[in-house]
Design an enzyme around this catalytic site. Structure first.
Site, PDB file in Angstrom:
ATOM      1  N   HIS A  79      79.798 125.501 107.386  1.00  0.00           N
ATOM      2  CA  HIS A  79      79.539 124.939 108.715  1.00  0.00           C
ATOM      3  C   HIS A  79      79.387 126.044 109.762  1.00  0.00           C
ATOM      4  O   HIS A  79      78.605 125.911 110.696  1.00  0.00           O
ATOM      5  CB  HIS A  79      80.669 123.985 109.093  1.00  0.00           C
ATOM      6  CG  HIS A  79      80.453 123.264 110.380  1.00  0.00           C
ATOM      7  ND1 HIS A  79      79.262 122.643 110.711  1.00  0.00           N
ATOM      8  CD2 HIS A  79      81.282 123.061 111.441  1.00  0.00           C
ATOM      9  CE1 HIS A  79      79.364 122.092 111.909  1.00  0.00           C
ATOM     10  NE2 HIS A  79      80.572 122.332 112.372  1.00  0.00           N
ATOM     11  N   HIS A 105      76.449 125.219 118.422  1.00  0.00           N
ATOM     12  CA  HIS A 105      77.014 125.044 117.079  1.00  0.00           C
ATOM     13  C   HIS A 105      77.987 123.879 117.101  1.00  0.00           C
ATOM     14  O   HIS A 105      78.797 123.743 118.028  1.00  0.00           O
ATOM     15  CB  HIS A 105      77.758 126.301 116.620  1.00  0.00           C
ATOM     16  CG  HIS A 105      78.605 126.070 115.400  1.00  0.00           C
ATOM     17  ND1 HIS A 105      79.991 126.132 115.429  1.00  0.00           N
ATOM     18  CD2 HIS A 105      78.266 125.752 114.123  1.00  0.00           C
ATOM     19  CE1 HIS A 105      80.468 125.869 114.219  1.00  0.00           C
ATOM     20  NE2 HIS A 105      79.439 125.637 113.409  1.00  0.00           N
ATOM     21  N   SER A 106      77.897 123.008 116.106  1.00  0.00           N
ATOM     22  CA  SER A 106      78.837 121.900 115.940  1.00  0.00           C
ATOM     23  C   SER A 106      78.898 121.067 117.219  1.00  0.00           C
ATOM     24  O   SER A 106      77.892 120.504 117.632  1.00  0.00           O
ATOM     25  CB  SER A 106      80.208 122.449 115.546  1.00  0.00           C
ATOM     26  OG  SER A 106      81.030 121.444 115.018  1.00  0.00           O
ATOM     27  N   LEU A 107      80.061 120.963 117.865  1.00  0.00           N
ATOM     28  CA  LEU A 107      80.166 120.189 119.099  1.00  0.00           C
ATOM     29  C   LEU A 107      79.133 120.662 120.124  1.00  0.00           C
ATOM     30  O   LEU A 107      78.532 119.853 120.841  1.00  0.00           O
ATOM     31  CB  LEU A 107      81.583 120.302 119.670  1.00  0.00           C
ATOM     32  CG  LEU A 107      81.831 119.662 121.043  1.00  0.00           C
ATOM     33  CD1 LEU A 107      81.528 118.170 121.014  1.00  0.00           C
ATOM     34  CD2 LEU A 107      83.270 119.912 121.491  1.00  0.00           C
TER      35      LEU A 107
END
Length: 345
Positions: free
Chosen positions: A284, A106-108
């Protein structure tokens, strides 16, 4: 076969030159798991609501990135960077002797998974990317401003942590922490779900009763971004070729949008194993607040690309039922064996 239990896990500590990488191995611990990597300033608790919805025949190893959660911080005077985080994946593989890896980020964590997969596609058998694909690429003016701000703040944070000069960060009540985390995530993580991230990243204040502070390394707030020049992200995407790749986007998030269209088109081109879904109303942190809907896409993807091992079934088609004691012995043998195994990379 059923789903995993959030209470069925083994705490792991993976040795590293700067200390260790902390993690929790959920579900099946006799076979290679999915390696799950959280986002910036988060920790492995980000997967708390998703884990109980995933099939229990395959395990999930969730880790805290260095400086996050309960993993060790890097040495004083050093700087966190995306490209250095990418090296965490082969380090975990080496620890357990894996020649292949399944990734969920997720994300990074999704950015790390994308970069690693493009660099070493022969070692990856599937990727699940949650509301991300590429690093944020700001305008030159914005990027320079961000670098200047990070440079100044990083030095302030280093001075704060210097031996003999250490003092507590700002502390809050638990109710305040929920609101602070929600605000810091631009309400992507609502106070209702903040507890899943807080339980691994706060420490009790020694100065104020009933107050807590964020225990992650303050330097991670100013980590080095990976600036991708035009065409570079597309070149990376081309290297992934026909690898199974699932992207789940939150409709209220702009992390996957116009700037990722070319790379997504490349991943999709002539790839029957590419899947893209959008969760209506998703932020997000779509996997945290809309875990059930994410699981609707993730579970079939896992079952298709990492089906149950044939060895777990008898010739008559009935699953072999091992006693709890036999399962425990198998798991302990696996961990003992994997600790001494050499990397096959």
């Amino acid at each position: 076969m059923g789903t995993m239990s959030l209470s069925d896990f083994k705490e792991v500590k993976i040795p590293a030159p700067w200390g260790h990488i902390s993690g929790r191995w959920y579900g099946n611990r006799t076979e290679r798991p999915i390696l799950a990597i959280h986002g910036w300033l988060d920790n492995l608790g980000t997967f708390d609501r998703l884990i109980p919805l995933l099939p229990d025949y395959i395990g999930v190893l969730c880790i805290d990135l260095p400086g996050h959660g309960r993993s060790a911080r890097i040495q004083p005077g050093m700087h966190y960077a995306v490209n250095d985080y990418v090296l965490i994946i082969p380090r975990v593989m080496q620890e357990y002797g894996w020649s292949k890896v399944s990734l969920m980020g997720h994300s990074l964590g999704g950015i790390i998974s994308f970069i690693y997969t493009s660099l070493a596609p022969h070692t990856v058998d599937m990727v699940i990317s949650l509301d991300i694909l590429l690093p944020w690429t700001p305008s030159p003016k914005t990027f320079i401003k961000t670098l200047a701000h990070s440079l100044e703040k990083h030095l302030v944070e280093e001075d704060r942590q210097e031996e003999g000069n250490l003092h507590e960060p700002p502390s809050y009540t638990l109710a305040q922490l929920n609101k602070v985390l929600a605000k810091g995530s631009y309400n992507s993580v609502t106070p209702e779900f903040a507890q899943h991230l807080l339980h691994r990243q706060v420490s009790k204040s020694q100065l104020y009763p009933d107050r807590f502070f964020f225990s992650r390394d303050g330097r991670v707030k100013y980590y080095s971004l990976t600036q991708m020049e035009p065409g570079f992200s597309e070149a990376l995407a081309k290297r992934i070729r026909r690898k199974p790749y699932l992207i789940i986007k939150g409709s209220r998030s702009d992390f996957v949008g116009v700037r990722t269209e070319k790379a997504v088109a490349i991943l999709r081109h002539n790839n029957p194993h590419f899947e893209f879904y959008e969760v209506e109303g998703g932020t997000h942190h779509v996997h945290l607040h809309a875990a059930e809907e994410c699981a609707r896409y993730i579970v079939p993807f896992i079952r298709h690309h990492r089906p149950p091992a044939l060895t777990s079934w008898s010739l008559s088609g009935k699953e072999q039922h091992l006693s709890a004691e036999e399962k425990r012995r198998q798991q302990e043998r696996f961990f003992k064996r994997s600790t001494h195994a050499k990397s096959k990379l």
